[in-house]
Structures are given as C-alpha cells and as structure tokens.
Design an enzyme around this catalytic site. Structure first.
Site, PDB file in Angstrom:
ATOM      1  N   HIS A 109       0.854  -1.179   0.000  1.00 34.82           N
ATOM      2  CA  HIS A 109       0.000   0.000   0.000  1.00 34.82           C
ATOM      3  C   HIS A 109       0.898   1.240   0.000  1.00 34.82           C
ATOM      4  CE1 HIS A 109       0.956  -0.675   4.250  1.00 34.82           C
ATOM      5  NE2 HIS A 109       0.970   0.633   4.306  1.00 34.82           N
ATOM      6  N   GLU A 121       5.977   8.812   5.301  1.00 31.43           N
ATOM      7  CA  GLU A 121       5.927   8.589   6.763  1.00 31.43           C
ATOM      8  C   GLU A 121       7.346   8.714   7.324  1.00 31.43           C
ATOM      9  OE1 GLU A 121       3.320   4.970   7.358  1.00 31.43           O
ATOM     10  OE2 GLU A 121       2.019   6.657   7.869  1.00 31.43           O
ATOM     11  N   THR A 213       2.416   1.698  11.375  1.00 27.92           N
ATOM     12  CA  THR A 213       2.248   3.158  11.461  1.00 27.92           C
ATOM     13  C   THR A 213       0.779   3.568  11.505  1.00 27.92           C
ATOM     14  OG1 THR A 213       2.157   3.491   9.069  1.00 27.92           O
ATOM     15  CG2 THR A 213       4.355   3.519  10.112  1.00 27.92           C
TER      16      THR A 213
END
Ligand code: AL9
Ligand code: ZN
Length: 275
Positions: A109, A121, A213
């Site tokens: 993803h 991220e 995350t």
C-alpha cells in the site's frame, strides 16, 4: 467521525486514546539521519522471490488502497469447493537483509500528501517525500499473519520513497485499477502483478525495530527502508489524490495526507546496509 483516520478529529494525535501503544518505545515512522546510522557489514542483501500467480485483488480500505497477495491467512484461499484450486508453487517471499527465516508478502500500500511537499511517513534529514510505498510481510515461523502481527519479530515492512519525476510505467497497472475502487470498501480483481517491478535499482537500506504506522500500532515490525527512491509523475500523484476516504453515499473526502509523522527514536539504533 468514529474510527481512527487522518482528520483533525481522529488523526495521529488522537490515536493514543484508543491505542496506548502510540506512545510505546518502538513506534514508527521515524526521521532517518543517514550520518547517524551505523553501517553494519554483517547485514545481508535483501532477497525477494515473486510468484506471479498470487496477486489477489486491490482494495480501498478507507485509509489507503492495498494490493493483496494470496498468503493463505484467509479462508477464501482455502479449498472450499470442488473447483480445482490453482496450485501455488511458492509465495512471494522476503529473505536475507536484517531478518532471519522466510517472510511472506501479504499486501502493499502507499501513503501520500495533498501536495508534493509532504506524504511520506519516514523522513530523511527531516525531508518529507510526496509518497511512500510499504510492502508488508509476515514471519512464516508463525501460523498466520494475525499471530505474527502480535510478535516482536512477526512482521517486516519494506519502505520505498517516491519522488516527483518522470511518469513511472511500473505504477500504471495499479493506477488504472483506481477508478474501480474510488470509495471506501470497494475492491476489484488484480492479477499477476510482480511487486518486484516497483523496487529501485539499488536495494541498499536502513533498518530499525519499529511498529505498524496505523492502529493497532503493534510493535512487531522490522523496518527496511530503501535508500533509493522510485519516481512518480505529478499526473500519477493526482490519480492517488482522486481516491476517497469516504464510502458511497457519504459526503466525499479526498484520500490525501494519510501519513503518520515521525515518532521519537527512544534510543533505538538505525543500521545501514551500505557505507
Ligand atoms: C491483529 O489484528 C491486526 C493486525 C494487524 C493489522 C494491520 N494490518 S496491516 O498489516 O495491513 C498494516 C497496517 C499498517 C501497516 S504499515 N503502514 O505500518 O505498513 S501494515 C490490523 C489488525
Ligand atoms: Zn504503511
């Protein structure tokens, strides 16, 4: 706004209320400072083996979209009817690198921003990339993904930065499927996709012990972040940003800024596989 998300009312700063691990000792992502990483000559090269038959589908899960692989953790891939089951010769597996044993690819993803100055991220020297790819693998010494996700050595996620540049032909098949999964909960078939084609030329990486995350933020991930980014064009980024967080019939909210910011390192070591 029930359920976690990335809006002010349910975003990363609110997650600790329902997921106390959010303030745990090994949270992800982190800011990677290459000069402070320790070169470890004992780190092996990453080895990724791919079986073209085991891409399963592509899904808008309301937080991102993911391409799922048959990894035999879900009942749908079991022999449930008399229809002959396609023989899976082997799975898509990750070995070598900082991990020992065989980890099986479950899904990949992305995370991305509403504009090109944010979206990744992990960050490098505080720099955000516009997008970050995650390939999620689980340790086959455990019976299933769900079990592995609860163990400190259960998961391994390969992270790849995406930077704005020429259109990336390797992304096109994924992008062409997005029209069919615009809203939360939509999924469509997706076959014979080789995730290795998404990797950059160099497999040099940084590695550290971290977490998922997103909730449940489980501290079970060995992170393997590749040094070399792959490219994505502005038009391709626009395609990602055309997806919706929301489901059919809800007030539409564009799927952008679905990233958690860097978390405290709390004394962890970041090792480099390269000088
Ligand atoms: C035990 O119940 C569970 C166990 C695991 C999940 C997360 N699911 S997941 O593996 O798809 C991932 C979520 C976030 C990922 S990231 N951005 O760190 O690569 S991977 C959900 C429920
Ligand atoms: Zn992710």
């Amino acid at each position: 706004s029930h359920g976690w998300g990335y809006e002010p009312t349910n975003g990363p700063d609110t997650w600790a209320a329902d997921f106390p691990l959010a303030n745990g000792p090994r949270q992800s992502p982190i800011n990677i400072i290459p000069k402070e990483a320790h070169y470890d000559p004992s780190l092996k090269a990453l080895k990724i083996r791919y079986d073209p038959s085991n891409t399963k589908g592509i899904l808008n899960n309301g937080h991102s979209f993911q391409v799922d692989f048959v990894d035999d953790t879900d009942s749908s891939s079991q022999q449930t009817s008399t229809v002959p089951h396609p023989v899976i010769l082997y799975y898509t597996t990750l070995t070598g690198g900082p991990i020992s044993g065989v980890y099986r690819l479950k899904q990949f993803h992305f995370h991305w921003g509403g504009s090109d100055n944010r979206g990744s991220e992990h960050t490098l020297n505080g720099i955000k990339f516009p997008c970050e790819l995650h390939l999620v693998h689980w340790n086959t010494k455990y019976p299933s993904f769900g079990e592995a996700a609860e163990k400190p050595d259960g998961l391994a996620v390969v992270g790849v930065f995406l930077k704005i540049g020429a259109a990336n032909p390797r992304l096109q098949k994924v992008l062409d499927a997005l029209d069919a999964i615009k809203t939360k909960g939509k999924q469509t078939t997706f076959a014979n996709f080789d995730p290795k084609t998404l990797l950059p030329g160099s497999l040099d990486y940084w590695t550290y012990e971290g977490s998922l995350t997103t909730p449940p933020l489980l501290e079970s991930v060995t992170w393997i972040v590749l040094k070399e980014p792959i490219s994505i064009s502005p038009a391709q980024m626009a395609k990602f940003r055309s997806l919706l967080f929301t489901g059919d019939g809800e007030a539409p909210c564009y799927m952008v800024d679905n990233y958690r910011p860097p978390q405290p390192l709390k004394g962890r070591l970041v090792r480099a596989s390269f000088k």
